[in-house]
Scaffold this motif. Structure first.
Motif, mmCIF file in Angstrom:
data_model
loop_
_atom_site.group_PDB
_atom_site.id
_atom_site.type_symbol
_atom_site.label_atom_id
_atom_site.label_comp_id
_atom_site.label_asym_id
_atom_site.label_seq_id
_atom_site.Cartn_x
_atom_site.Cartn_y
_atom_site.Cartn_z
ATOM 1 N N LEU A 120 85.094 63.203 30.624
ATOM 2 C CA LEU A 120 85.096 64.285 30.971
ATOM 3 C C LEU A 120 83.861 64.583 32.517
ATOM 4 N N LEU B 21 78.543 68.975 25.350
ATOM 5 C CA LEU B 21 79.869 68.932 25.805
ATOM 6 C C LEU B 21 81.083 68.600 25.261
ATOM 7 N N ARG C 191 81.750 69.948 21.974
ATOM 8 C CA ARG C 191 81.882 71.246 22.392
ATOM 9 C C ARG C 191 83.945 71.434 22.835
ATOM 10 N N ALA C 192 83.767 70.133 23.255
ATOM 11 C CA ALA C 192 84.886 69.978 24.265
ATOM 12 C C ALA C 192 86.253 69.957 22.883
ATOM 13 N N THR C 193 87.242 69.790 23.375
ATOM 14 C CA THR C 193 88.728 69.542 22.465
ATOM 15 C C THR C 193 89.523 68.905 23.450
#
Length: 184
Positions: A47, A174, A177-179
């Motif tokens: 990330l 983050l 909310r991340a895939t």
């Protein structure tokens, strides 16, 4: 060489285990736990790598130099902990500093992005969270929380601690909310 037989007696000799099956279960649990943490560390690192690629401007040289200084100080601290005199090592310190530059630039980019995420998303760190982190550090180092806090206050470390916790919370925000796509 004599290799002990894997049986209940061996498990009992290893400590708190009543049987070989108990020892095996513990080893399996420990390996699974470590694997989960490794996956989490890799995901967080991926990330941050992706975030740093989105910084399109040159980061301030003073921030990069400060990060290089921090990395050198950390390395020196580790040498001292291993009872190695940094001045007696055969290290070209200027070359060592220069080798830290790319990683320092990425670290600064990551910090700037996470600080911006925290600002935009109103990510805050409570005094209780700071106290908890001070307590964890005190426990690891065998000092009192008051002594750790006093030292941090003396060295302006509370602000760094707060910033670090805020950035960690931004990463958590983050990641929430991340895939995440698993490779392989």
């Amino acid at each position: 060489r004599a290799v002990p037989e894997l049986d209940d007696e061996f498990a009992k000799d290893m400590g708190e285990f009543e049987s070989l099956e108990g020892l095996r279960n513990r080893v399996r649990q420990d390996l699974e736990h470590e694997m989960r943490h490794e996956v989490e560390r890799d995901t967080r690192a991926d990330l941050l790598r992706q975030l740093t690629t989105r910084v399109t401007f040159d980061v301030p040289a003073t921030l990069v130099d400060r990060e290089i200084d921090r990395r050198v100080e950390e390395f020196v601290r580790r040498l001292i902990e291993q009872q190695i005199d940094p001045m007696k090592t055969n290290i070209n310190w200027e070359e060592f500093r220069e080798r830290q530059r790319d990683a320092a630039i990425d670290a600064v980019k990551g910090a700037l992005v996470l600080d911006e995420v925290a600002r935009r998303e109103h990510v805050e760190v409570s005094e209780a969270e700071v106290d908890a982190e001070v307590g964890r550090y005190a426990e690891r180092t065998g000092r009192t929380a008051a002594a750790v806090r006093a030292r941090l206050e003396k060295e302006s470390g509370l602000a760094r601690l707060y910033s670090g916790l805020r950035r960690e919370k931004s990463v958590d925000f983050l990641l929430g909310r991340a895939t995440v796509i698993q490779e392989g």
